[in-house]
Design a protein around this motif. Structure first.
Motif, PDB file in Angstrom:
ATOM      1  N   SER A 829       0.830  -1.212   0.000  1.00 49.08           N
ATOM      2  CA  SER A 829       0.000   0.000   0.000  1.00 49.08           C
ATOM      3  C   SER A 829       0.858   1.253   0.000  1.00 49.08           C
ATOM      4  O   SER A 829       0.532   2.242  -0.684  1.00 49.08           O
ATOM      5  CB  SER A 829      -0.928  -0.008   1.217  1.00 49.08           C
ATOM      6  OG  SER A 829      -1.791  -1.138   1.194  1.00 49.08           O
ATOM      7  N   ALA A 830       1.946   1.243   0.756  1.00 46.86           N
ATOM      8  CA  ALA A 830       2.837   2.405   0.764  1.00 46.86           C
ATOM      9  C   ALA A 830       3.448   2.635  -0.611  1.00 46.86           C
ATOM     10  O   ALA A 830       3.516   3.780  -1.094  1.00 46.86           O
ATOM     11  CB  ALA A 830       3.929   2.200   1.813  1.00 46.86           C
ATOM     12  N   HIS A 831       3.912   1.561  -1.245  1.00 47.08           N
ATOM     13  CA  HIS A 831       4.484   1.708  -2.591  1.00 47.08           C
ATOM     14  C   HIS A 831       3.420   2.153  -3.594  1.00 47.08           C
ATOM     15  O   HIS A 831       3.692   3.003  -4.461  1.00 47.08           O
ATOM     16  CB  HIS A 831       5.095   0.386  -3.034  1.00 47.08           C
ATOM     17  CG  HIS A 831       6.407   0.086  -2.390  1.00 47.08           C
ATOM     18  ND1 HIS A 831       7.530   0.851  -2.583  1.00 47.08           N
ATOM     19  CD2 HIS A 831       6.788  -0.915  -1.546  1.00 47.08           C
ATOM     20  CE1 HIS A 831       8.542   0.353  -1.894  1.00 47.08           C
ATOM     21  NE2 HIS A 831       8.116  -0.718  -1.253  1.00 47.08           N
ATOM     22  N   MET A 832       2.229   1.598  -3.510  1.00 53.01           N
ATOM     23  CA  MET A 832       1.170   1.946  -4.457  1.00 53.01           C
ATOM     24  C   MET A 832       0.772   3.411  -4.312  1.00 53.01           C
ATOM     25  O   MET A 832       0.586   4.123  -5.312  1.00 53.01           O
ATOM     26  CB  MET A 832      -0.037   1.032  -4.220  1.00 53.01           C
ATOM     27  CG  MET A 832      -1.073   1.095  -5.325  1.00 53.01           C
ATOM     28  SD  MET A 832      -0.443   0.370  -6.842  1.00 53.01           S
ATOM     29  CE  MET A 832      -1.416   1.251  -8.062  1.00 53.01           C
ATOM     30  N   THR A 833       0.639   3.869  -3.080  1.00 53.06           N
ATOM     31  CA  THR A 833       0.282   5.268  -2.844  1.00 53.06           C
ATOM     32  C   THR A 833       1.358   6.202  -3.397  1.00 53.06           C
ATOM     33  O   THR A 833       1.045   7.210  -4.056  1.00 53.06           O
ATOM     34  CB  THR A 833       0.087   5.517  -1.345  1.00 53.06           C
ATOM     35  OG1 THR A 833      -0.918   4.631  -0.838  1.00 53.06           O
ATOM     36  CG2 THR A 833      -0.320   6.955  -1.085  1.00 53.06           C
ATOM     37  N   ALA A 834       2.606   5.872  -3.140  1.00 53.82           N
ATOM     38  CA  ALA A 834       3.696   6.706  -3.645  1.00 53.82           C
ATOM     39  C   ALA A 834       3.719   6.729  -5.168  1.00 53.82           C
ATOM     40  O   ALA A 834       3.922   7.787  -5.789  1.00 53.82           O
ATOM     41  CB  ALA A 834       5.034   6.200  -3.101  1.00 53.82           C
ATOM     42  N   ALA A 835       3.492   5.588  -5.808  1.00 52.12           N
ATOM     43  CA  ALA A 835       3.512   5.525  -7.270  1.00 52.12           C
ATOM     44  C   ALA A 835       2.379   6.354  -7.871  1.00 52.12           C
ATOM     45  O   ALA A 835       2.576   7.067  -8.872  1.00 52.12           O
ATOM     46  CB  ALA A 835       3.409   4.071  -7.725  1.00 52.12           C
TER      47      ALA A 835
END
Length: 1067
Positions: A829-835
């Motif tokens: 979720s952290a990576h997806m939000t940042a992307a």
């Protein structure tokens, strides 16, 4: 300086003197006698060279060129491929011209809207964080050079589409088009020059050192420097018309027209810098004036510049208003050629009569060629992929099906293994006392491995013990606990990561040959008949898990079939052994392979040895690679059952110490006495600080029990507090240490959001008047894009599913499945939000530029079309030289410029295609245009995403290691810490007690120099290196940082021998 200086010399000697003078200004170091190669300089021209060295001009004296050369020149005495002085001059000129204009007008003339400032700050910020790992560093892998050129390319391509810095006298679009034209011309010209020069070397018309071919990347860099220099001068000087009289006056005034260069006005030259603008005008008038008519030049230059090949004088209609850019470019090209020719033919050849191979060999001796720490998170390292492949093959094929340990047992020379000299060694048992050392996990970074090896090689180490000074002699026996080279065993890693540092620390005998295979070990020196007579240091090694990745093949070749590890003798024949030491002490070196346990044949050997030879009151040190007591506690597992069976049921309390490596820190636990339970092992010692990256200690702070006994921690190095603090580096330094992780991280982020491009409905974000409204609209569109991706995209959807599975499997198995799932989902979720945020920022930037008509205005090839429209105005060409170039190259020259400029139109291509998609839909694009669009988006999104993915992943590792105490290997291998290195020195006293000292170095030096004591010591051809007072070749460049000065004792204790009843009666 106009180009007539390079063409107007009619006298050959005058031309040579002028070229030497120009070269001396650019590269004065070439006339100095080098310390190393210059030792053999006895030529007759030496006096002249030294005289020229001392006769410097007044400007050089005022500038203090001794200090400048110290800072700007290479340490290695080899001709430069391009002069650092020229590059420095370009940088200084850029700063000079920029500061000469009114910087405050930038704020006034730039759009006052905050969005432009935000866009500039964001753009520069992302590009800085992307390039930050490469700043002030010279990194050898080609990926770093690729990143530098890549970031320069797309940064300039983005910057010239934004509101340009016209107030500073810099027009980005004009400079970019001018740069590309000059750049391509310079590349073609210099390639032809180097080909001709190599041809002259081939036929023997130039010096021998000219055969050193320049790398193509060096030529490209030189062309970039020349083109940037021309652009800087042209941007701030423009087209200047100077009268013929003034031009002739300047020619007759001497080589340079600056008044402060005259001797009588030497003291006033600093005052000119106060009036910066006046000095700028003076520089422009001197360096950037238009050339005269064609009659002022010889025939060759007339043909090159004017295209006149048949005119004896000035051709009819010839204009004196030709652009001075040709003159300036030709001057820089001429200076480069003069610099290169003199370096390769006169300066170097006259002052350095040694052959090229000899000077290259001396150059390597000036500094050790150590390898850097292994980049464990590299997405471009073939070694890591090979390591994974070897590990899979070894686990599935060798261990359990074909075990090298079984073959060693089958090849034993005697049926009674307990008496076999292949496995059992007792040549040290008759000594009254013995010093020996233990180290594990070396062969990673060259600096750290050599720092430990340098300490091990010293005849003695002087240390302060309170108020007194104690001396610890070098061990006669050296034990290594496995993992000899990382990341996998191979001839290259063993030779460069293991043998190279140890041979520098303690050189092998003069008769040693690296390619020699020891067939009949031990191969003793000629004057020694038995191993017992040899008094030098000896080495015994057990393999670690990394040594087993190729089925122990490399270990057998380089350890069991070699006789020397540097100056340490290798009598060892098998991968496991038993050593009988003085005063009833024994060492069992066990080979645990990849399963963390010994095989049945190995168990049989040690069991029979214990039964037949080990006395009831003897003491045994069991050496393994893995510390099963810590790893079993951490993983909640039970391993090494055969080892435990041997210790508990056969040794029965005679095991005084278990020592291992594998974990790259130092920890010691001692048993708490108990009346109810027998103590099978008194002390547990882990010391894997031999050279590999650091491991944390605070993760294992709760370890208490082993084999039914309670243990307490006595020493941890580094301390628990320091270990926890070091883990913070994952947030701050992950990308700096693991810049090759970009290759994986950027691609993953792009896959996650590729189906969300483009975002056409951004009106709500741009139309809201409040910050809260902007943010609300921003996150609302983010959520819509995410839900739309889940409904319609297959690529991004399966990318998320794959990342979820990978994140779940990445969490250590010691964590429950529920917690693994939660951690994996939060991580993704952290990576997806940042992307998604990065995708939205990129789309907003493009949309803002489109609305202000900075992008999507003219279609493809806008830069080239604009350049052609203003070409005649800014670069007059009355003789139609460009038309002739197009004709001579069959149209390739303008075509190359066109497509080279189109590479800097990436934002325009992205914006035009995006507008078409938003108007007509993605289906309206052909497959080729769709590929071009997503490729252009990827070029920028990759730069934006790589710093962010490293930051998110580094935060994940930090939280896991400090809060959850998981990922101890992954979280510290990312930091690649070379500091906190140690080894343990043992002393069996005449009384039979074992004294233990652990010596550590907190900070490992990064720079080394030739040790003057080693170099000055008298060397004897047949003398063993261990007999020397200064055995190590390199010492730290800063003496206070040398390991011999910073080493300290971090742990010290004594293990008393076991006395029999008879001994107690006698006492």
């Amino acid at each position: 300086m106009p180009c007539e200086l390079l063409f107007k010399f009619s006298d050959a000697m005058s031309a040579l003197k002028a070229i030497h003078f120009l070269f001396f200004l650019l590269h004065p170091l070439a006339y100095e006698k080098d310390i190393t190669c210059g030792l053999s300089y006895i030529s007759q021209g030496g006096g002249k060279m030294l005289t020229r060295k001392n006769s410097r001009g007044p400007l050089l004296e005022n500038l203090g060129m001794e200090r400048v050369r110290t800072i700007l020149t290479y340490k290695y005495p080899y001709p430069h491929e391009h002069s650092r002085h020229a590059m420095t001059a370009v940088i200084v000129a850029c700063l000079f011209f920029i500061s000469s204009d009114n910087l405050h007008t930038l704020i006034q003339k730039l759009d006052s809207n905050v969005k432009w400032w935000s866009m500039y700050i964001g753009l520069v910020g992302f590009f800085y964080f992307f390039s930050s790992p490469f700043i002030r560093k010279t990194i050898k892998p080609s990926y770093s050079n690729f990143s530098r050129w890549y970031i320069a390319w797309i940064f300039i391509a983005a910057l010239y589409h934004l509101p340009s810095f016209q107030s500073m006298g810099v027009d980005m679009r004009m400079n970019l088009s001018l740069f590309l034209t000059l750049y391509l011309s310079s590349v073609l010209f210099l390639i032809v020059f180097h080909v001709i020069f190599l041809g002259l070397w081939y036929v023997g018309l130039v010096a021998r050192v000219a055969g050193k071919r320049p790398e193509i990347l060096t030529i490209i860099q030189n062309c970039a420097v020349l083109s940037i220099a021309c652009c800087v001068f042209y941007s701030h000087c423009g087209n200047r018309a100077v009268s013929k009289e003034k031009l002739l006056e300047r020619r007759n005034s001497g080589l340079f027209s600056f008044p402060f260069w005259k001797k009588e006005e030497r003291s006033k030259w600093l005052s000119h810098f106060i009036h910066v603008h006046e000095l700028k005008e003076q520089v422009c008038s001197s360096w950037f004036a238009p050339v005269g008519s064609a009659s002022d030049y010889p025939l060759f230059s007339k043909w090159v510049i004017y295209g006149e090949i048949a005119c004896s004088g000035s051709c009819a209609g010839q204009s004196d208003e030709i652009s001075p850019i040709y003159s300036l470019w030709a001057t820089f090209i001429g200076l480069y050629m003069a610099n290169y020719v003199v370096e390769r033919s006169t300066g170097w050849a006259l002052t350095h009569p040694l052959s090229l191979s000899e000077c290259e060999k001396l150059k390597k001796q000036m500094k050790p060629d150590f390898l850097d720490m292994v980049p464990w998170y590299s997405g471009t390292s073939a070694d890591l992929f090979k390591t994974v492949f070897d590990l899979l093959v070894s686990v599935t094929l060798f261990v359990g099906r074909f075990d090298m340990r079984m073959m060693q047992a089958a090849m034993s020379r005697t049926p009674d293994e307990a008496h076999s000299h292949d496995l059992f060694y007792d040549h040290l048992s008759e000594r009254e006392e013995l010093w020996f050392d233990f180290m594990a996990d070396t062969g990673d970074g060259g600096n750290s491995s050599y720092a430990v090896a340098r300490l091990l090689a010293q005849p003695s180490i002087q240390l302060k013990d309170g108020s007194s000074l104690c001396s610890l002699p070098r061990g006669d026996l050296f034990l290594i606990g496995g993992d000899l080279a990382y990341p996998n065993p191979s001839p290259f890693t063993y030779e460069r990561r293991l043998f190279c540092p140890f041979e520098y620390a303690l050189q092998p005998p003069s008769w040693y040959r690296p390619e020699h295979i020891a067939v009949n070990k031990p191969e003793l020196p000629l004057e020694i008949s038995t191993l017992k007579q040899y008094k030098g240091p000896q080495c015994f090694i057990i393999p670690g898990n990394h040594d087993w990745f190729d089925g122990l093949h490399t270990f057998m070749r380089y350890i069991c079939h070699k006789s020397w590890l540097g100056g340490w003798f290798l009598p060892q024949k098998k991968s496991y052994f038993a050593l009988q030491l003085p005063q009833g002490w024994w060492i069992f070196g066990l080979d645990q392979a990849l399963h963390g346990d010994i095989d049945v044949y190995q168990f049989k050997f040690f069991a029979e040895l214990t039964k037949n030879k080990v006395g009831e009151n003897d003491s045994v040190i069991v050496m393994t690679h893995e510390p099963n007591w810590l790893l079993d506690w951490y993983w909640s597992d039970t391993s090494g059952k055969n080892v435990s069976h041997l210790i508990c049921d056969y040794l029965k309390g005679r095991c005084k110490l278990r020592m291992a490596g594998d974990l790259h820190h130092y920890m010691r636990h001692s048993a708490v006495p108990s009346n109810n339970k027998p103590v099978y092992v008194e002390h547990l010692l882990v010391n894997g600080c031999g050279g590999a990256f650091l491991h944390p200690t605070h993760v294992f702070s709760n370890f208490k029990k082993f084999c039914g006994n309670v243990y307490e921690n006595k020493v941890a190095y580094p301390s628990y507090e320091d270990s926890s603090r070091i883990a913070l580096g994952n947030i701050l330094k992950f990308r700096k240490k693991n810049w090759q992780f970009d290759f994986i991280g950027g691609i993953i982020y792009f896959i996650l959001v590729v189906s969300m491009f483009p975002q056409c409905q951004l009106d709500h974000i741009l139309q809201d008047d409040t910050w809260s409204g902007h943010l609300k609209s921003f996150f609302l569109i983010m959520w819509r894009a995410f839900t739309s991706m889940l409904e319609h995209s297959y690529v991004s959807f399966w990318g998320i599913i794959g990342l979820l599975v990978a994140s779940f499997l990445f969490v250590p198995s010691k964590v429950s499945r529920k917690r693994r799932a939660i951690i994996g989902i939060l991580h993704v979720s952290a990576h997806m939000t940042a992307a998604i945020i990065l995708m939205m920022l990129l789309e907003l930037g493009i949309e803002t530029c489109i609305r202000h008509k900075l992008l999507a205005t003219s279609g493809y090839h806008t830069l080239y079309e604009w350049y052609r429209s203003v070409e005649s105005e800014h670069f007059p060409d009355p003789t139609e030289l460009r038309a002739r170039l197009e004709q001579w190259t069959f149209g390739l020259y303008p075509a190359c410029i066109k497509y080279l400029m189109s590479a800097f139109d990436v934002p325009e291509v992205m914006a035009v295609t995006r507008s078409n998609i938003c108007k007509r839909g993605l289906e309206s694009l052909s497959r080729g245009h769709a590929i071009i669009y997503y490729a252009s988006v990827f070029l920028y999104f990759w730069v934006f995403s790589t710093p962010v993915v490293s930051l998110v992943f580094g935060c994940y590792l930090y939280l896991c290691i400090n809060w959850l105490h998981v990922h101890f290997d992954e979280a510290f291998s990312s930091l690649r810490i070379a500091n906190y290195k140690s080894f343990t020195r043992f002393h069996i006293s005449p009384k039979g007690d074992l004294e233990v000292y652990t010596l550590a170095v907190d900070k490992v030096p990064k720079d080394w120099k030739l040790d003057p004591d080693w170099d000055g010591e008298l060397k004897q051809q047949q003398k063993f290196s261990h007999l020397r007072r200064y055995p190590s070749k390199w010492s730290a460049a800063v003496s206070n940082h040398d390991p011999l000065s910073t080493v300290r004792i971090v742990d010290q204790f004594v293990i008393h021998r076991t006395y029999s009843c008879t001994d107690n009666t006698k006492d």
